[in-house]
Design an enzyme around this catalytic site. Structure first.
Site, PDB file in Angstrom:
ATOM      1  N   ARG A 155       2.025  -0.061   5.939  1.00  0.00           N
ATOM      2  CA  ARG A 155       0.945  -0.581   5.097  1.00  0.00           C
ATOM      3  C   ARG A 155       0.931   0.199   3.794  1.00  0.00           C
ATOM      4  NH1 ARG A 155      -3.356   1.685   8.831  1.00  0.00           N
ATOM      5  NH2 ARG A 155      -1.680   3.198   8.930  1.00  0.00           N
ATOM      6  N   CYS A 264       2.609  -9.437   0.896  1.00  0.00           N
ATOM      7  CA  CYS A 264       3.123  -9.723   2.240  1.00  0.00           C
ATOM      8  C   CYS A 264       2.392 -10.854   2.972  1.00  0.00           C
ATOM      9  CB  CYS A 264       3.072  -8.455   3.080  1.00  0.00           C
ATOM     10  SG  CYS A 264       3.971  -7.103   2.318  1.00  0.00           S
TER      11      CYS A 264
HETATM   12  C1  UGA Z   1       0.580  -5.709   5.623  1.00  0.00           C
HETATM   13  C2  UGA Z   1       0.569  -5.354   7.112  1.00  0.00           C
HETATM   14  O1  UGA Z   1      -0.703  -4.802   7.448  1.00  0.00           O
HETATM   15  C3  UGA Z   1       1.664  -4.335   7.434  1.00  0.00           C
HETATM   16  O2  UGA Z   1       1.692  -4.065   8.822  1.00  0.00           O
HETATM   17  C4  UGA Z   1       3.014  -4.926   7.000  1.00  0.00           C
HETATM   18  O3  UGA Z   1       4.071  -4.006   7.224  1.00  0.00           O
HETATM   19  C5  UGA Z   1       2.956  -5.249   5.520  1.00  0.00           C
HETATM   20  O4  UGA Z   1       1.887  -6.187   5.262  1.00  0.00           O
HETATM   21  C6  UGA Z   1       4.267  -5.856   5.115  1.00  0.00           C
HETATM   22  O5  UGA Z   1       4.587  -6.954   5.583  1.00  0.00           O
HETATM   23  O6  UGA Z   1       5.042  -5.203   4.413  1.00  0.00           O
HETATM   24  P1  UGA Z   1      -0.287  -4.491   3.404  1.00  0.00           P
HETATM   25  O7  UGA Z   1       0.140  -5.725   2.680  1.00  0.00           O
HETATM   26  O8  UGA Z   1       0.056  -3.143   2.855  1.00  0.00           O
HETATM   27  O9  UGA Z   1       0.291  -4.513   4.903  1.00  0.00           O
HETATM   28  O10 UGA Z   1      -1.874  -4.548   3.475  1.00  0.00           O
HETATM   29  P2  UGA Z   1      -2.981  -4.720   4.622  1.00  0.00           P
HETATM   30  O11 UGA Z   1      -3.571  -3.407   4.927  1.00  0.00           O
HETATM   31  O12 UGA Z   1      -2.477  -5.529   5.749  1.00  0.00           O
HETATM   32  O13 UGA Z   1      -4.060  -5.574   3.831  1.00  0.00           O
HETATM   33  C7  UGA Z   1      -3.740  -6.881   3.373  1.00  0.00           C
HETATM   34  C8  UGA Z   1      -4.923  -7.513   2.704  1.00  0.00           C
HETATM   35  O14 UGA Z   1      -5.899  -7.863   3.674  1.00  0.00           O
HETATM   36  C9  UGA Z   1      -5.625  -6.647   1.670  1.00  0.00           C
HETATM   37  O15 UGA Z   1      -5.906  -7.439   0.532  1.00  0.00           O
HETATM   38  C10 UGA Z   1      -6.898  -6.220   2.370  1.00  0.00           C
HETATM   39  O16 UGA Z   1      -7.948  -5.965   1.478  1.00  0.00           O
HETATM   40  C11 UGA Z   1      -7.172  -7.428   3.250  1.00  0.00           C
HETATM   41  N1  UGA Z   1      -7.999  -7.144   4.446  1.00  0.00           N
HETATM   42  C12 UGA Z   1      -7.567  -6.269   5.377  1.00  0.00           C
HETATM   43  C13 UGA Z   1      -9.217  -7.790   4.598  1.00  0.00           C
HETATM   44  O17 UGA Z   1      -9.631  -8.610   3.760  1.00  0.00           O
HETATM   45  N2  UGA Z   1      -9.969  -7.531   5.719  1.00  0.00           N
HETATM   46  C14 UGA Z   1      -9.566  -6.651   6.661  1.00  0.00           C
HETATM   47  O18 UGA Z   1     -10.310  -6.477   7.658  1.00  0.00           O
HETATM   48  C15 UGA Z   1      -8.350  -6.008   6.478  1.00  0.00           C
END
Ligand code: UGA
Length: 464
Positions: A155, A264
């Site tokens: 992440r 992603c």
């Molecule tokens: C995501 C996955 O979580 C990783 O496991 C994966 O390796 C990565 O994509 C990838 O494919 O490379 P990432 O894109 O860094 O990781 O971010 P996340 O932490 O998953 O968050 C994604 C989005 O969802 C953000 O905009 C965040 O604000 C949002 N989010 C997250 C929410 O709106 N609510 C939540 O409860 C959690």
């Protein structure tokens, strides 16, 4: 081991530095000379906590070097990790595989000894097997590389920890040799008890897109509940806390708000759906269209709320947007919900000023027409409305009392449920968090009036 990491974006740069930290000899390769120059000097080309230190240690130790040459990579490495991007094809939902294809073909052409190519990029299922054929056709006779898929789950913001101490390893292989090599690469993590799942190539590719699809679905699920909560005056935060208590559901990734963005989740669910259609199982993945649509609706909801709070018309009104990156602890603005909303508000005529602790430069490049401010106070000055869209810790820690005199209207739309509404209400702010009832400002006038009266009477007593 002698390892190359090809593609030094968010994934590859951290993977290269992580492999060097684990004791391997690493050559990072990228086509972008500016990026390679920065990395070779031990500088991270993007914001990622802990990465500068890791890079510096790797470069100083001599175990981490960088190059722009695939021929050098072929001569150097026994194991080649492919970490190049697989962006969405413009005008289509499919993933663009041109970078993966080119790297595997070019690298294979230069190979001089038996080697293992390990894909880490997120790809449509079936890609690894197709690449095996491409590599065999490009390589010299007898030197066709072995192929494995080792998806990455890091992440952004936690990339260093996720790389050094992953919660699981997935080895998609076509034979035992590749498995043994991967076990050797990850020996330290395996010795610490990290679970490893050895699968065929297709399952490994699917693990990655299935995981991201599940995460996106979980977020859109809670955001759908937020829509229902808004219709009846219920509170999605309390709902998430209560259902999340059930261990089968779990509280993580149930934070309602303006939804997911980044490089992603969105692109991966779209590419997965497109691949499903190609495979004749489009119906099985049709639900992902709903996941995507819910996510889009949350962005539009913020714009609608902004309009409502400003009397139905955004033209000429000053709106401060707190946050530009797609999530905190990152400077990545790809498909950022924050920047999407900021642009949409501007499109409706608002005078938008954006603040972000790390992503200002990237935001300015992506949306040069918006206004930007380097500090929060400057961003808030004379604002008719404040919209918080990325839950940076800096914003959670803001003192609403100190900010109150800066703005012309004390109304904040909390697009991430990040603010302590009671604290902000007590300082005279109205807080409108998505999926939660509006928390009106407490009337602070009587408190101030009585405080002034107290002071006056004690002064009168003193004079008497
Ligand atoms: C995501 C996955 O979580 C990783 O496991 C994966 O390796 C990565 O994509 C990838 O494919 O490379 P990432 O894109 O860094 O990781 O971010 P996340 O932490 O998953 O968050 C994604 C989005 O969802 C953000 O905009 C965040 O604000 C949002 N989010 C997250 C929410 O709106 N609510 C939540 O409860 C959690």
């Amino acid at each position: 081991m002698k390892i190359t990491v090809i593609g030094t974006g968010y994934l590859g740069a951290v993977h290269a530095a992580g492999m060097a930290e684990l004791g391997h000899d690493v050559l990072g390769v990228d086509a972008d000379p500016a990026k390679i120059a920065a990395l070779a000097a031990g500088r991270a080309p993007f914001y990622e906590p802990g990465l500068p230190e890791l890079l510096e240690r790797g470069v100083e130790s001599g175990r981490l070097r960088f190059s722009t040459s695939l021929a050098e990579a072929a001569a150097f490495g026994d194991v080649h990790f492919v970490c190049v991007g697989t962006p969405q094809v413009p005008g289509s939902d499919r993933a663009d595989l041109q970078f993966v294809d080119t790297v595997v073909t070019e690298l294979s052409r230069h190979l001089e000894r038996p080697s293992l190519i390990v894909g880490k990029s997120t790809v449509p299922v079936g890609t690894a097997r197709r690449l095996t054929g491409l590599a065999a056709a490009a390589a010299r006779p007898g030197l066709a590389p072995d192929m494995a898929w080792n998806p990455e789950f890091l992440r952004e913001g936690f990339a260093v920890a996720d790389t050094l101490s992953p919660d699981r390893l997935v080895f998609g292989v076509a034979g035992v040799d590749a498995e043994q090599t991967l076990r050797e690469v990850y020996r330290l993590a395996l010795d610490r008890g990290t679970p490893a799942f050895v699968t065929d190539l297709e399952t490994a590719e699917l693990v990655k897109v299935a995981a991201n699809s599940f995460l996106a679905t979980k977020i859109s699920f809670i955001n759908s509940m937020a829509e229902v909560c808004e219709a009846v005056g219920a509170d999605v935060r309390l709902l998430a806390d209560a259902i999340g208590q059930d261990a089968r559901i779990g509280r993580r990734f149930l934070d309602a708000g303006v939804g997911f963005g980044g490089g992603c989740l969105g692109k991966d669910i779209r590419a997965f759906r497109a691949r499903g259609v190609e495979l004749g199982v489009g119906d099985a993945l049709e639900f992902l269209a709903g996941v995507d649509a819910t996510n889009d609706r949350r962005r539009e909801k913020v714009v609608q709320l902004a309009r409502e709070h400003l009397g139905g018309n955004l033209a000429g009104r000053r709106v401060t947007v707190l946050g530009a990156s797609f999530k905190p602890d990152s400077d990545d603005v790809r498909d950022s919900p924050a920047l999407y909303v900021a642009r949409a508000l501007w499109d409706h005529g608002a005078l938008v000023t954006v603040h972000d602790p790390a992503a200002l430069e990237n935001a300015r490049l992506a949306a040069p027409h918006l206004g930007y401010a380097a500090d929060v106070e400057a961003a808030l000055r004379a604002a008719d409305l404040v919209v918080l869209l990325t839950e940076w810790r800096d914003y959670r820690e803001l003192d609403p009392l100190l900010l109150a005199p800066l703005v012309s209207s004390r109304v904040v739309i909390d697009g991430r449920g990040a603010l302590d509404a009671d604290r902000w209400n007590a300082a005279g702010w109205t807080v409108h968090a998505l999926g939660r009832p509006v928390a009106p400002a407490w009337d602070v006038t009587p408190i101030i009036t009585s405080a002034v009266a107290d002071v006056q009477s004690s002064q009168e007593e003193a004079v008497a």
